[in-house]
Design a protein around this motif. Structure first.
Motif, PDB file in Angstrom:
ATOM      1  N   TRP A 145      -2.092  -1.138  -6.948  1.00  0.00           N
ATOM      2  CA  TRP A 145      -2.787  -1.259  -5.805  1.00  0.00           C
ATOM      3  C   TRP A 145      -4.310  -1.801  -6.009  1.00  0.00           C
ATOM      4  N   PHE A 146      -4.725  -1.694  -7.325  1.00  0.00           N
ATOM      5  CA  PHE A 146      -6.072  -2.132  -7.380  1.00  0.00           C
ATOM      6  C   PHE A 146      -5.832  -3.771  -7.722  1.00  0.00           C
ATOM      7  N   MET A 147      -4.729  -4.131  -8.633  1.00  0.00           N
ATOM      8  CA  MET A 147      -4.342  -5.462  -8.695  1.00  0.00           C
ATOM      9  C   MET A 147      -3.971  -6.101  -7.472  1.00  0.00           C
ATOM     10  N   GLU A 148      -3.395  -5.546  -6.637  1.00  0.00           N
ATOM     11  CA  GLU A 148      -2.858  -6.080  -5.413  1.00  0.00           C
ATOM     12  C   GLU A 148      -3.762  -6.246  -4.274  1.00  0.00           C
ATOM     13  N   SER A 149      -4.762  -5.168  -4.145  1.00  0.00           N
ATOM     14  CA  SER A 149      -5.766  -5.268  -3.283  1.00  0.00           C
ATOM     15  C   SER A 149      -7.245  -5.937  -3.457  1.00  0.00           C
ATOM     16  N   ARG A 193       0.921  -1.211   0.030  1.00  0.00           N
ATOM     17  CA  ARG A 193       0.089   0.178   0.133  1.00  0.00           C
ATOM     18  C   ARG A 193       0.735   1.271  -0.059  1.00  0.00           C
ATOM     19  N   GLU A 194       1.529   1.402   0.730  1.00  0.00           N
ATOM     20  CA  GLU A 194       2.754   2.523   1.015  1.00  0.00           C
ATOM     21  C   GLU A 194       3.577   2.748  -0.091  1.00  0.00           C
ATOM     22  N   GLN A 195       4.331   1.715  -0.691  1.00  0.00           N
ATOM     23  CA  GLN A 195       5.051   1.484  -1.801  1.00  0.00           C
ATOM     24  C   GLN A 195       4.468   1.992  -2.957  1.00  0.00           C
ATOM     25  N   TRP A 196       3.394   1.825  -3.412  1.00  0.00           N
ATOM     26  CA  TRP A 196       2.780   2.046  -4.410  1.00  0.00           C
ATOM     27  C   TRP A 196       2.716   3.534  -4.714  1.00  0.00           C
TER      28      TRP A 196
END
Length: 378
Positions: free
Chosen positions: A145-149, A130-133
């Protein structure tokens, strides 16, 4: 020594493909790549054929067998995901037969292997990004972030997960991964190689063992040096590691007039790494986020306590605050905590000795045993 073998796998231990965007020899490889390599070596030593798919980089072979592992390297930072999908769908990653298990290492961007294979997929996550994106350009950050979360938790619903810290396990659950599907497997640390123990310097020495990328925030360590030089004459920071942010860090060092107070050693061999660590007073890891913080435990092996940020994920577990190191709230507090350790010699040595005792309990054998149990759980 880990033995190389192509023996027939024992019951329940099928042919395994590991998907990771880098291997540990990649110029940008770090602790997460080391984790995968150490675990995969031990899985292969059990007689389990292991193929590791990663991105290519200059000088790397497209295909090779190394230390009992078959490496297939295709594509780059982004296209490796497309290659993984293609080779899984075509059945080109199982040289000794069909793939039975996939260990997908999700470093922010997921491989979504489950869409391209009927093999059982296990997902390994070091930390949620979340923070790195937010460090990347806005369109790419939103997509990543959409792909990961959103996408990955839906596609991988019902898959078993491995998290390297309880913080990561909690964050995965917050994204919708069922808590019962997540198993915790801490990082191990390899045996410390023979090295020349350096006596503690009379001048205060700080050290970092880190990839030179923005989210590691080496700049924060340099700002600490700039803030504390007057109080601690001779204060020096040594940074071990390489990365694409190197030139920007040199520019920041010049801007802070720290040319004589900060040294960048680049990539170093294992022996040199522990020699430099052993002579330091304090190890710093002011990252935005860490799944665990392997360098914290490596410093602990030679009795050096660490300072990191309390909100940086897994460091809250690799450091026991006030016991094996100190956690800071922000940059001013980081400066204050470093100052505390540089000033209080008794506290520094006490934390370092406790860190050394605790570090012995983290082994790659235990890590690999846990991961193998998840892979074979059915």
């Amino acid at each position: 020594m880990v033995r190389s073998t192509h023996a027939t796998p024992r019951a329940g231990r099928g042919r395994l493909v590991v998907l990771n965007w880098r291997d540990c020899w990649h110029p940008e490889g770090g602790g997460s790549e080391l984790y995968v390599t150490e675990v995969a070596r031990r899985l292969a030593a059990e007689g389990r054929p292991v193929t590791v798919l990663t991105a290519r980089y200059p000088g790397a072979a497209r295909t090779e067998v190394r230390e009992g592992l078959r490496y297939v390297r295709r594509g780059g930072h982004l296209t490796v995901y497309l290659w993984a999908a293609l080779l899984l769908a075509l059945g080109r990653l199982g040289p000794l037969g069909r793939v039975e298990q996939v260990l997908e290492v999700q470093n922010g961007m997921p491989f979504l292997a489950r869409l391209f294979t009927r093999a059982r997929v296990t997902v390994l996550v070091h930390h949620v990004h979340r923070e790195q994106w937010s460090i990347l350009a806005a369109p790419l950050a939103r997509f990543g972030w959409f792909m990961e979360s959103r996408v990955a938790p839906r596609v991988n619903r019902g898959c078993r997960y491995v998290a390297v810290s309880d913080v990561t396990r909690t964050e995965l659950a917050e994204l919708g991964v069922r808590a019962a599907d997540i198993t915790l497997a801490f990082n191990g640390t390899p045996p410390v190689p023979p090295f020349e123990q350096r006596p503690e310097s009379t001048a205060p020495q700080l050290v970092m063992l880190v990839r030179l990328v923005p989210h590691k925030r080496v700049e924060h360590a340099m700002h600490a040096v700039a803030a504390l030089r007057a109080r601690h004459p001779g204060l020096h920071l040594t940074v071990m590691g390489s990365g694409w942010w190197h030139d920007e860090l040199l520019a920041e060092r010049d801007r802070l007039d720290l040319a004589e107070a900060v040294t960048f050693l680049g990539h170093v061999e294992e022996r040199t790494k522990f020699e430099v660590l052993s002579g330091a007073w304090v190890h710093l890891l002011p990252s935005v986020k860490e799944g665990w913080g392997l360098s914290i435990v490596e410093a602990a092996h030679v009795g050096v306590p660490s300072v990191a940020y309390a909100d940086a994920g897994g460091v809250r577990e690799s450091i026991l605050d006030g016991v094996t190191g100190l956690l800071a709230l922000d940059l001013p507090d980081l400066v204050a905590q470093v100052d505390r350790l540089l000033t209080d010699h008794g506290l520094r040595h006490e934390l370092g000795e406790k860190a050394k005792v605790r570090a012995v309990g983290f082994t790659w054998e235990a890590t690999a045993t846990t991961v193998a149990g998840v892979l074979d759980a059915g």
